[in-house]
Design a protein around this motif. Structure first.
Motif, PDB file in Angstrom:
ATOM      1  N   GLU A  41      35.498  47.269  30.326  1.00 61.44           N
ATOM      2  CA  GLU A  41      34.753  46.130  30.858  1.00 61.44           C
ATOM      3  C   GLU A  41      35.312  45.723  32.216  1.00 61.44           C
ATOM      4  OE1 GLU A  41      33.440  41.556  29.623  1.00 61.44           O
ATOM      5  OE2 GLU A  41      34.975  42.636  28.471  1.00 61.44           O
ATOM      6  N   VAL A  42      34.424  45.672  33.194  1.00 66.21           N
ATOM      7  CA  VAL A  42      34.809  45.230  34.530  1.00 66.21           C
ATOM      8  C   VAL A  42      34.012  43.971  34.844  1.00 66.21           C
ATOM      9  CG1 VAL A  42      34.946  45.810  36.976  1.00 66.21           C
ATOM     10  CG2 VAL A  42      35.222  47.616  35.254  1.00 66.21           C
ATOM     11  N   LYS A  43      34.699  42.839  34.850  1.00 73.99           N
ATOM     12  CA  LYS A  43      34.026  41.571  35.098  1.00 73.99           C
ATOM     13  C   LYS A  43      33.801  41.367  36.596  1.00 73.99           C
ATOM     14  CE  LYS A  43      36.163  39.467  31.022  1.00 73.99           C
ATOM     15  NZ  LYS A  43      37.072  38.403  30.517  1.00 73.99           N
ATOM     16  N   PRO A  44      32.624  40.878  36.977  1.00 73.14           N
ATOM     17  CA  PRO A  44      32.312  40.686  38.401  1.00 73.14           C
ATOM     18  C   PRO A  44      33.319  39.824  39.149  1.00 73.14           C
ATOM     19  CG  PRO A  44      30.339  40.444  37.056  1.00 73.14           C
ATOM     20  CD  PRO A  44      31.498  40.526  36.109  1.00 73.14           C
ATOM     21  N   ASP A  45      33.873  38.794  38.463  1.00 68.94           N
ATOM     22  CA  ASP A  45      34.805  37.900  39.148  1.00 68.94           C
ATOM     23  C   ASP A  45      36.207  38.499  39.289  1.00 68.94           C
ATOM     24  OD1 ASP A  45      35.370  37.832  36.455  1.00 68.94           O
ATOM     25  OD2 ASP A  45      35.742  35.677  36.369  1.00 68.94           O
ATOM     26  N   GLU A  46      36.401  39.713  38.751  1.00 70.65           N
ATOM     27  CA  GLU A  46      37.708  40.372  38.842  1.00 70.65           C
ATOM     28  C   GLU A  46      37.763  41.405  39.965  1.00 70.65           C
ATOM     29  OE1 GLU A  46      39.144  40.135  34.144  1.00 70.65           O
ATOM     30  OE2 GLU A  46      38.406  42.040  34.979  1.00 70.65           O
ATOM     31  N   HIS A 104      40.353  45.863  42.301  1.00 67.91           N
ATOM     32  CA  HIS A 104      40.369  45.230  40.978  1.00 67.91           C
ATOM     33  C   HIS A 104      41.564  44.292  40.928  1.00 67.91           C
ATOM     34  CE1 HIS A 104      40.876  45.274  36.427  1.00 67.91           C
ATOM     35  NE2 HIS A 104      39.642  44.861  36.601  1.00 67.91           N
TER      36      HIS A 104
END
Length: 307
Positions: free
Chosen positions: A176-181, A208
């Motif tokens: 999972e790659v969160k947009p805010d990260e 990242h």
């Protein structure tokens, strides 16, 4: 799957034909003389298919992302990284795989217009690309007379290779790659000498934040396509990091010290004072260094995946 099935069926048919011809040729000496060569060819092809029985990992069938990074040593190390890039491109060519350069950071110009590579990332598209190449990860060592030394001194160079499966971040639920990260940056793609490939900021760099991982893509003239490719590379790096942590934790449980050292030296290429390429894990070696550097890696890779 259809191609693989057809390959097995074709081999089975050819072997049946071979057995029939062998039976009919018992009294024909000329025909019998040709049979060993046909049998040897069949055995080699069957051997290549047998190797696939070792490739049952989750991502073994998918495309690979291979990154080469020059070690310390200036032009010699950068030149060695460029030699490794050519070696893997020639290996992929032999396999019928497609190779695209995702990102390339060129080194300093040297004698005879030789330009090395500081780092290059290749997208390798082909059946079982990751499964066959995954154990190429590690440090590759070169010993030779330096072409950059006026005194013709012997020099040792190092370059690291990292191989990752190409992962679709949209489909892989475990990564999972969160947009805010992530922080996304755009810049001009460039080539040797700093000349712009295009004047628009189509190249993409993604950072990242939680891990500090930085990935870059400039293979396409489309900013959106480069962004999607960079996200794939980021997902692949996060997967590699997770797997490395898992292996280290298992090693601690087994009581092993410093378990899986992905950055350790795996292969040595000696061009002077003698000719030898030796894998330090499998002990496979050959004095035909020219063929190895031209992409003939089957003997090494076939043995690696059995480990």
């Amino acid at each position: 799957m259809k191609e693989e099935t057809q390959e097995f069926e074709q081999l089975q048919k050819e072997f049946s034909d071979f057995m029939e011809v062998a039976k009919l040729s018992e009294d024909d000496e000329d025909a019998l003389e040709e049979l060993p060569a046909v049998l040897e060819s069949l055995q080699k092809r069957i051997g290549k298919l047998e190797i696939r029985t070792f490739l049952s990992g989750k991502y073994d069938r998918v495309n690979a992302i291979l990154t080469i990074t020059a070690g310390a040593g200036g032009q010699d190390a950068q030149d060695w990284a460029a030699m490794l890039q050519r070696m893997y491109e020639r290996y992929c060519e032999r396999k019928g795989w497609r190779v695209d350069v995702l990102h390339q950071s060129f080194g300093d110009p040297g004698p005879e217009s030789r330009i090395g590579v500081k780092q290059v990332s290749l997208e390798i598209a082909g059946s079982f690309a990751y499964g066959l190449l995954k154990r190429e990860t590690g440090v590759h060592r070169l010993v030779r007379i330096s072409p950059f030394s006026a005194k013709q001194l012997r020099h040792t160079s190092f370059a690291s290779v990292e191989v990752m499966p190409e992962i679709d971040v949209k489909e892989e639920r475990e990564i999972e790659v969160k947009p805010d990260e992530v922080r996304v940056e755009f810049f001009n793609a460039s080539g040797p000498g700093g000349q712009n490939v295009n004047k628009r900021e189509t190249a993409v760099r993604i950072v990242h934040e939680p891990t500090g991982i930085v990935v870059t893509s400039q293979s396409s003239r489309s900013q959106q396509q480069n962004r999607e490719k960079a996200m794939q590379v980021l997902a692949s790096k996060l997967y590699n990091m997770r797997e490395r942590e898992r292996e280290e934790e298992l090693a601690k449980m087994r009581g092993q010290k410093s378990a899986i050292e992905w950055g350790s030296q795996i292969r040595s290429y000696v061009l002077h004072p003698y000719q030898l390429v030796k894998d330090l894990r499998t002990q496979v070696e050959t004095s035909d260094t020219a063929s190895v550097l031209d992409g003939d890696l089957d003997a090494f890779i076939d043995e690696e995946i059995k480990i």
